[in-house]
Design a protein around this motif. Structure first.
Motif, PDB file in Angstrom:
ATOM      1  N   ILE A 133      -0.227 -19.043  -0.740  1.00 34.84           N
ATOM      2  CA  ILE A 133      -1.381 -18.413  -0.080  1.00 34.84           C
ATOM      3  C   ILE A 133      -1.067 -18.155   1.397  1.00 34.84           C
ATOM      4  N   ALA A 134      -0.431 -19.120   2.052  1.00 33.61           N
ATOM      5  CA  ALA A 134      -0.063 -18.953   3.464  1.00 33.61           C
ATOM      6  C   ALA A 134       0.959 -17.829   3.634  1.00 33.61           C
ATOM      7  N   MET A 135       1.912 -17.737   2.703  1.00 34.40           N
ATOM      8  CA  MET A 135       2.934 -16.691   2.771  1.00 34.40           C
ATOM      9  C   MET A 135       2.295 -15.306   2.627  1.00 34.40           C
ATOM     10  N   PHE A 136       1.428 -15.149   1.625  1.00 37.90           N
ATOM     11  CA  PHE A 136       0.763 -13.856   1.439  1.00 37.90           C
ATOM     12  C   PHE A 136      -0.143 -13.522   2.615  1.00 37.90           C
ATOM     13  N   LYS A 137      -0.819 -14.523   3.139  1.00 38.07           N
ATOM     14  CA  LYS A 137      -1.709 -14.287   4.278  1.00 38.07           C
ATOM     15  C   LYS A 137      -0.926 -13.731   5.470  1.00 38.07           C
ATOM     16  N   SER A 138       0.249 -14.302   5.727  1.00 35.53           N
ATOM     17  CA  SER A 138       1.059 -13.826   6.861  1.00 35.53           C
ATOM     18  C   SER A 138       1.583 -12.415   6.614  1.00 35.53           C
ATOM     19  N   LEU A 139       1.951 -12.098   5.365  1.00 39.75           N
ATOM     20  CA  LEU A 139       2.454 -10.757   5.055  1.00 39.75           C
ATOM     21  C   LEU A 139       1.331  -9.720   5.096  1.00 39.75           C
ATOM     22  N   LEU A 140       0.161 -10.083   4.592  1.00 35.50           N
ATOM     23  CA  LEU A 140      -0.989  -9.175   4.661  1.00 35.50           C
ATOM     24  C   LEU A 140      -1.404  -8.940   6.116  1.00 35.50           C
ATOM     25  N   ALA A 141      -1.394 -10.013   6.905  1.00 34.76           N
ATOM     26  CA  ALA A 141      -1.755  -9.889   8.323  1.00 34.76           C
ATOM     27  C   ALA A 141      -0.787  -8.962   9.050  1.00 34.76           C
ATOM     28  N   LEU A 142       0.491  -9.053   8.704  1.00 37.37           N
ATOM     29  CA  LEU A 142       1.498  -8.165   9.292  1.00 37.37           C
ATOM     30  C   LEU A 142       1.205  -6.707   8.932  1.00 37.37           C
ATOM     31  N   GLY A 143       0.816  -6.480   7.669  1.00 38.95           N
ATOM     32  CA  GLY A 143       0.470  -5.128   7.226  1.00 38.95           C
ATOM     33  C   GLY A 143      -0.761  -4.577   7.922  1.00 38.95           C
ATOM     34  N   VAL A 144      -1.742  -5.426   8.143  1.00 40.13           N
ATOM     35  CA  VAL A 144      -2.964  -5.026   8.859  1.00 40.13           C
ATOM     36  C   VAL A 144      -2.614  -4.673  10.309  1.00 40.13           C
ATOM     37  N   GLU A 145      -1.810  -5.531  10.919  1.00 33.75           N
ATOM     38  CA  GLU A 145      -1.395  -5.328  12.317  1.00 33.75           C
ATOM     39  C   GLU A 145      -0.654  -4.002  12.493  1.00 33.75           C
ATOM     40  N   GLN A 146       0.144  -3.621  11.486  1.00 32.17           N
ATOM     41  CA  GLN A 146       0.918  -2.381  11.558  1.00 32.17           C
ATOM     42  C   GLN A 146       0.132  -1.166  11.062  1.00 32.17           C
ATOM     43  N   GLY A 147      -1.129  -1.389  10.667  1.00 32.40           N
ATOM     44  CA  GLY A 147      -1.965  -0.283  10.218  1.00 32.40           C
ATOM     45  C   GLY A 147      -1.640   0.228   8.826  1.00 32.40           C
ATOM     46  N   ILE A 148      -0.981  -0.605   8.004  1.00 32.00           N
ATOM     47  CA  ILE A 148      -0.591  -0.203   6.640  1.00 32.00           C
ATOM     48  C   ILE A 148      -1.638  -0.647   5.620  1.00 32.00           C
ATOM     49  N   PHE A 149      -2.202  -1.842   5.796  1.00 33.80           N
ATOM     50  CA  PHE A 149      -3.180  -2.392   4.858  1.00 33.80           C
ATOM     51  C   PHE A 149      -4.573  -2.402   5.466  1.00 33.80           C
ATOM     52  N   ILE A 150      -5.562  -2.337   4.581  1.00 33.71           N
ATOM     53  CA  ILE A 150      -6.943  -2.640   4.954  1.00 33.71           C
ATOM     54  C   ILE A 150      -7.327  -3.893   4.176  1.00 33.71           C
ATOM     55  N   VAL A 151      -7.451  -5.009   4.862  1.00 38.26           N
ATOM     56  CA  VAL A 151      -7.751  -6.285   4.216  1.00 38.26           C
ATOM     57  C   VAL A 151      -8.906  -6.956   4.975  1.00 38.26           C
ATOM     58  N   PRO A 152     -10.136  -6.823   4.456  1.00 34.48           N
ATOM     59  CA  PRO A 152     -11.296  -7.379   5.164  1.00 34.48           C
ATOM     60  C   PRO A 152     -11.280  -8.904   5.294  1.00 34.48           C
ATOM     61  N   ASP A 153     -10.688  -9.595   4.305  1.00 31.97           N
ATOM     62  CA  ASP A 153     -10.703 -11.065   4.314  1.00 31.97           C
ATOM     63  C   ASP A 153      -9.321 -11.558   3.873  1.00 31.97           C
TER      64      ASP A 153
END
Length: 199
Positions: A133-153
């Motif tokens: 869960i921590a690994m995915f959270k960090s990868l999703l956060a990276l995607g959000v930061e780079q404007g690639i993902f939209i992840v509300p939570d």
């Protein structure tokens, strides 16, 4: 200096037993494998095993720990070699799912219901869940930061992805055809990550 050599010999002997036990548990499963089986395969007396391990459970714990470290190293390498967050997530999922075919004892500790009675297995499962869960959270956060993902939570999405992977891992773990395995993993990736891609 002598004590150092003795310690190195002791470490080597312990590692040798663990490596042999990986094969024995992989062949017979935890329930059917015995300390006699491990001793025979390791070409040692059973008393030698008890010098390093107090029980079969302790040997299995060491085996699962070794296989987790193998998986963790492979995952970190796969993530590091990928360019962007989506490719890093794909690398994570593919590496993890393909590893389940090879790391039989890790998978058994993660999946087999009868092992839930052992505290170390329950602790191990909790540790793996938290790690993933921590690994995915960090990868999703990276995607959000780079404007690639939209992840509300981030917490909820990370938990959902790990849960979805666990739901499909039995089928993927028993798949022996490599091409079919890769096709199934690619399909899983499409299902999991199409919804988080920015349009």
């Amino acid at each position: 200096m002598v004590w150092k050599e003795n310690m190195e010999r002791s470490t080597d002997a312990r590692e040798s037993i663990v490596n042999t036990a990986r094969e024995v548990f992989g062949r017979y499963g935890f329930k059917k494998a015995t300390m006699d089986d491990i001793a025979r395969a390791a070409h040692k007396g059973k008393s030698s095993l008890y010098h390093y391990f107090r029980s079969k459970e302790e040997v299995f714990q060491a085996v699962v720990d070794v296989e987790f470290r193998i998986l963790e190293k492979e995952i970190k390498g796969a993530i590091a070699s990928a360019d962007d967050p989506l490719k890093k997530i794909e690398a994570y999922v593919k590496t993890r799912m393909e590893a389940l075919n090879r790391l039989a004892n890790f998978y058994s500790a993660f999946r087999d219901e009868y092992l839930e009675q052992y505290t170390f297995v329950r602790d191990f499962r909790l540790q793996i869940d938290q790690y993933e869960i921590a690994m995915f959270k960090s990868l999703l956060a990276l995607g959000v930061e780079q404007g690639i993902f939209i992840v509300p939570d981030l917490d909820l999405y990370s938990f959902a992805i790990v849960t979805a992977m666990k739901g499909l891992e039995y089928d993927l773990a028993i798949e022996k055809d490599v091409d079919k395995l890769r096709y199934k993993i690619d399909s899983l990736m499409q299902v999991l990550f199409h919804g988080i891609m920015k349009r």
